[in-house]
Design an enzyme around this catalytic site. Structure first.
Site, PDB file in Angstrom:
ATOM      1  N   GLY A 177     -18.569  88.638   8.998  1.00  0.00           N
ATOM      2  CA  GLY A 177     -17.662  88.948   8.184  1.00  0.00           C
ATOM      3  C   GLY A 177     -18.495  89.733   6.867  1.00  0.00           C
TER       4      GLY A 177
ATOM      5  N   ALA B 131     -17.876  93.525  -0.178  1.00  0.00           N
ATOM      6  CA  ALA B 131     -18.432  94.779  -0.934  1.00  0.00           C
ATOM      7  C   ALA B 131     -20.080  94.278  -1.002  1.00  0.00           C
ATOM      8  CB  ALA B 131     -17.592  95.054  -2.215  1.00  0.00           C
ATOM      9  N   TYR B 132     -20.180  93.077  -1.766  1.00  0.00           N
ATOM     10  CA  TYR B 132     -21.480  92.549  -1.827  1.00  0.00           C
ATOM     11  C   TYR B 132     -21.785  91.117  -1.328  1.00  0.00           C
ATOM     12  CZ  TYR B 132     -18.250  90.156  -5.011  1.00  0.00           C
ATOM     13  OH  TYR B 132     -17.065  89.638  -5.520  1.00  0.00           O
TER      14      TYR B 132
ATOM     15  N   LYS C 166     -22.832  70.721  15.888  1.00  0.00           N
ATOM     16  CA  LYS C 166     -21.520  70.620  15.138  1.00  0.00           C
ATOM     17  C   LYS C 166     -21.720  69.763  13.945  1.00  0.00           C
ATOM     18  CE  LYS C 166     -18.629  71.270  19.444  1.00  0.00           C
ATOM     19  NZ  LYS C 166     -17.887  70.709  20.142  1.00  0.00           N
TER      20      LYS C 166
ATOM     21  N   ASP D  74      -5.116  87.630  -5.383  1.00  0.00           N
ATOM     22  CA  ASP D  74      -5.587  88.711  -4.327  1.00  0.00           C
ATOM     23  C   ASP D  74      -4.927  88.394  -2.812  1.00  0.00           C
ATOM     24  OD1 ASP D  74      -6.634  91.037  -3.409  1.00  0.00           O
ATOM     25  OD2 ASP D  74      -8.674  90.077  -3.201  1.00  0.00           O
TER      26      ASP D  74
END
Length: 573
Positions: free
Chosen positions: A27, A30-31, A44, A147
């Site tokens: 993933g 932006a930064y 695990k 958001d």
């Protein structure tokens, strides 16, 4: 493409981490970038690690150390909830700050929802209920998300919703006292109107009069419910620049918009309550939870609020993903654009649509996070565990002499039907869930569901924005480039030397960086790999989204696929 500049995600990651990294990038923001990790001495549990390049975030992301620390503090403060990604710890060195989190190993929810179609009421109700459960828990702790949008809605391994990304979260209640927020933030289609319309006399990102962040979350949840049901947003931004929003306001929520006409009255009643312009009259969480549509029976919701039928839910969702090769693949009327700076675009915004008759939105608001040029970030994405893990298939094989001769062919050769492939190859490929979207019947193969033990066995965590083709790279790459050009998508020029390198490695990557139909940043790569399946060579084409709205990425993928036509391997032809 050249070496990435200093301060980008290419800087070496910390070497003294208390865990082992076990994947490439899964993933990206932006930064920041995200990778999988596991304990130093055990396989695990597998968790997710978000790496934030501090210099990159401070300089290009315009963030402060206090803001980054606030994200970690609030995320840890919330504790554990079934429908919220749990924060497990954090740390930093001179270059990086890292956050260890629960891994949402079911992937992105909206990667699995058909653009401009949505899901049925039962599935929408299931995920909306889990979203409200997550938001209710956050608000009970005095934390607002600020958001809520598709990019931040993930899935667990059994298909349960997981709310993620608390970079803009804020404390709206402390010691029983409510406080207002002043920061302008959010994504234009999902942001509440009181944030957009507020007066900003001192700074463009600060309101003179604050807003109730928890009530703004309710608005965003309403828009997400709408998108779940119809596969599109009701508007591009809550301002009069959007014709759809203006009509919604002028008619007091009784709009004649065609998308609203698809919804049953009881759902419209709930949406109108959540999307009231006046925050003081907007539905509260209690009013949502007691609404008749919310309290309806659900075949997927267990008494504990979890997925009661993971395989059934996954099967139904997979069958709803479909690509119509007779559809007009035309882009939005203004096309895609290389300019992703929304503040520099002066045009009327409109809702995004797969139809050429509905122009794409051009928004005048800031995105949640500033975009980082994709060229600054080397392509290092994790390869999904799909075809290459089946017996008899190998990927990324160097081309042999015969294969190199095929690269010299300049015209596309006829594409064989799926049924013309050897039976052994058909048997292997029939286990690939992504082929269902190309089938005329759109039925999920029984062989896939009968052997399934969990949600991911039917609907995998990786994106289904991918297709197979019998064409070699030398024929496929030009067809892909031509399709991108026809859609108005800027494509880097591909030289002979680059093509020769791809021919030898059997893998190619074409970077795409554009503004989508809503003039929001939409970035990623089109990756092509040559795969040997039961002795037959097949090319796999993956559309890997780096940033942007998942439904817009799905629209983009579908348009390219339709333009590729006979180059796409599909069953039932």
């Amino acid at each position: 493409m050249g070496a990435p500049p200093p301060g980008s995600q290419a800087a070496p990651l910390p070497s003294n981490l208390p865990f082992r990294l076990v994947s490439k990038t899964i993933g990206q923001g932006a930064y920041a970038s995200i990778r999988k990790a596991a304990p130093l001495t055990s396989p695990k549990p597998v968790i997710a690690i978000k790496f934030i390049n501090k210099d990159h975030a401070f300089r290009q992301g315009r963030l402060t150390r206090k803001q980054l620390q606030m994200e970690i503090t609030l995320h840890q403060y919330m504790g554990k909830h079934t429908n919220i990604i749990q924060c497990l710890g954090s740390g930093e060195d001179k270059i990086w700050m890292w956050i260890a989190m629960e891994l949402a190993d079911g992937g992105d929810l909206f990667d699995k929802i058909e653009a401009d179609e949505g899901v049925g009421e039962d599935i929408a109700h299931f995920y909306f209920t889990q979203l409200i459960n997550a938001v209710s828990f956050m608000h009970s702790k005095g934390v607002a998300h600020r958001d809520i949008k598709p990019e931040n809605v993930l899935l667990g391994d059994e298909g349960d919703l997981k709310l993620a990304d608390f970079g803009l979260a804020a404390l709206f209640k402390k010691d029983g006292n409510l406080r207002l927020c002043n920061t302008v933030c959010g994504s234009p289609p999902y942001i509440a109107p009181e944030i957009v319309s507020g007066r900003r006399s001192k700074r463009a990102d600060l309101l003179d009069v604050g807003y109730a962040a928890n009530i703004c979350d309710i608005w965003s949840c309403g828009v997400v419910l709408f998108v779940l049901l119809v596969g599109n947003t009701p508007w591009d931004e809550p301002t009069e620049r959007s014709e759809e929003f203006k009509e919604y306001v002028d008619t007091d929520g009784r709009t004649t918009d065609e998308l609203w006409q698809k919804l049953p009255p009881e759902i419209i009643s709930l949406l109108r309550g959540m999307l009231k312009l006046d925050p003081s009259t907007r539905f509260t969480l209690d009013e949502i939870r007691t609404h008749p549509w919310f309290t309806r029976k659900s075949q997927f919701l267990s008494p504990s609020g979890r997925n009661a039928n993971p395989i059934g839910l996954a099967t139904q969702m997979l069958s709803q993903l479909r690509i119509d090769f007779s559809q007009d693949p035309a882009p939005p009327r203004r096309g895609y654009s290389q300019d992703v700076d929304a503040m520099d675009i002066d045009s009327e915004p409109r809702r995004s649509s797969a139809s050429a008759h509905h122009p794409g939105n051009i928004n005048m608001l800031s995105s949640t996070q500033p975009e980082t040029p994709v060229a600054d970030t080397p392509f290092d994405w994790e390869r999904p565990p799909r075809l290459g893990d089946y017996d008899g298939i190998s990927a990324s094989q160097p081309a042999g002499n015969n294969e190199r001769q095929a690269y010299q062919i300049q015209a596309p050769r006829p594409t064989p039907n799926f049924s013309q492939l050897p039976t052994s190859t058909q048997d292997i490929l029939s286990q690939d869930p992504s082929l269902t979207q190309f089938s005329q019947s759109h039925e999920v193969p029984l062989t896939l569901t009968q052997a399934a033990r969990n949600f991911k066995d039917v609907l995998p965590s990786y994106s289904l924005a991918r297709f197979l083709s019998p064409l070699p790279l030398s024929l496929l790459i030009p067809l892909i480039s031509e399709s991108l050009h026809r859609l108005g998508v800027p494509v880097p020029s591909i030289g002979d030397e680059q093509m020769q390198q791809w021919e030898q490695t059997g893998e190619a990557s074409v970077r795409v960086k554009m503004a989508d139909g809503r003039r929001q940043g939409l970035n990623g790569h089109v990756v092509v790999e040559r795969i040997t399946c039961s002795g037959d060579k097949i090319s796999e084409v993956r559309f890997v989204k780096a940033s942007g709205d998942p439904l817009e990425w799905r629209r983009f993928f579908k348009r390219v696929v339709v333009l590729m036509g006979e180059a796409v391997l599909r069953p039932d032809r």
